[in-house]
Design an enzyme around this catalytic site. Structure first.
Site, PDB file in Angstrom:
ATOM      1  N   HIS A 195       3.212   0.324  12.613  1.00 45.95           N
ATOM      2  CA  HIS A 195       3.084   1.270  11.475  1.00 45.95           C
ATOM      3  C   HIS A 195       2.587   0.692  10.328  1.00 45.95           C
ATOM      4  O   HIS A 195       3.258  -0.326   9.571  1.00 45.95           O
ATOM      5  CB  HIS A 195       4.314   1.950  11.393  1.00 45.95           C
ATOM      6  CG  HIS A 195       4.214   3.361  10.511  1.00 45.95           C
ATOM      7  ND1 HIS A 195       5.171   3.478   9.784  1.00 45.95           N
ATOM      8  CD2 HIS A 195       3.342   3.994  10.477  1.00 45.95           C
ATOM      9  CE1 HIS A 195       4.954   4.617   9.191  1.00 45.95           C
ATOM     10  NE2 HIS A 195       3.761   5.100   9.562  1.00 45.95           N
TER      11      HIS A 195
ATOM     12  N   HIS B 283      -1.115   5.242   1.666  1.00 44.20           N
ATOM     13  CA  HIS B 283      -0.488   6.243   2.218  1.00 44.20           C
ATOM     14  C   HIS B 283      -0.471   7.680   1.263  1.00 44.20           C
ATOM     15  O   HIS B 283      -0.837   8.667   1.503  1.00 44.20           O
ATOM     16  CB  HIS B 283       0.737   5.920   2.908  1.00 44.20           C
ATOM     17  CG  HIS B 283       1.552   7.203   3.438  1.00 44.20           C
ATOM     18  ND1 HIS B 283       2.278   7.872   2.708  1.00 44.20           N
ATOM     19  CD2 HIS B 283       1.672   7.537   4.556  1.00 44.20           C
ATOM     20  CE1 HIS B 283       2.745   9.029   3.294  1.00 44.20           C
ATOM     21  NE2 HIS B 283       2.604   8.758   4.397  1.00 44.20           N
TER      22      HIS B 283
END
Length: 250
Positions: free
Chosen positions: A13, A55
């Site tokens: 991730h 992000h």
């Protein structure tokens, strides 16, 4: 009948986004050092249209910058420190350009799940631009990247721009008609938060001709259950806990 699936089961991730600054090349290198051969990252556009990894909508959590990232040109973003927030060892680590990450993955034979993460109001533009750039970068590759987004409009824009690239729709919780949404966008997979998944739902996804992936699994108990249920991909932060080449530990 689902098509052959080219991607590894275990997916790091945001690179190895807990052990190193998330979404940086340093994080990818740490994940690779733990044996991972598939990675997930978040991609958005600078104000002048350069795809880069980040992000959040804003810069302050993971860089020394401030404000909306997508409102700044790449010339400004490229000068930011995206490592000091994590630890002193990564001070000065820059924000990663998408093309640099692509080259790293291609040269090492790594798989990439690209989550398209538009700044607010740029959904269509970002979906198109990231898909086109991915299609260009992987034009001669045997294994294409997987494009994903929580927003159906982004996936629709990506499909229009580069229909040859595989797509997945992301879900946090399952709303009515969720699988029909993915099917209508010609997705090859859905990516669902792991508390929402069970064996029956995974079987339902498979019966629809798609693959089932899940995020973000960091503990052995849900990992064991999902593996037993036939999950096709597990996104994890715990790259130092789960060995991608062996059974779940712990």
């Amino acid at each position: 009948m689902t098509a052959p699936w080219p991607y590894p089961l275990w997916i790091a991730h945001r690179g190895a986004g807990k052990l190193a600054p998330e979404n940086t090349l340093a994080a990818f290198r740490v994940g690779a050092g733990h044996g991972y051969r598939a990675f997930e990252c978040d991609v958005k556009l600078s104000a002048d249209g350069v795809p880069f990894l980040l992000h959040d909508t804003t810069l302050q959590r993971t860089t020394d910058g401030h404000g909306v990232a997508g409102q700044q040109p790449w010339s400004e973003l490229s000068r930011l420190d995206a490592g000091s927030w994590h630890s002193r060892a990564y001070a000065g680590e820059p924000i990663a350009r998408f093309d640099a990450v692509a080259r790293y993955c291609l040269r090492n034979g790594f798989a990439l799940n690209i989550e398209i993460k538009p700044s607010p109001g740029t959904e269509d533009e970002t979906g198109r631009a990231v898909a086109r750039e991915a299609a260009r970068l992987w034009a001669d590759a045997a294994m294409l990247p997987l494009l994903s987004s929580f927003q159906p409009a982004v996936i629709a824009a990506a499909r229009a721009a580069a229909p040859q690239l595989p797509r997945a729709l992301l879900f946090e919780g399952l709303r009515d008609g969720w699988l029909d949404e993915a099917r209508a966008l010609d997705c090859v997979a859905v990516v669902v938060d792991h508390p929402s998944l069970d064996a029956a739902l995974i079987a339902h996804v498979h019966a629809a001709g798609m693959r089932a992936l899940t995020y973000t699994v960091n503990d052995p108990a849900p990992a064991h259950a999902l593996l037993a249920a036939g999950i096709d991909g597990i996104v994890t932060d715990a790259v130092d806990r789960f060995s991608p080449g062996s059974a779940v530990q712990g």
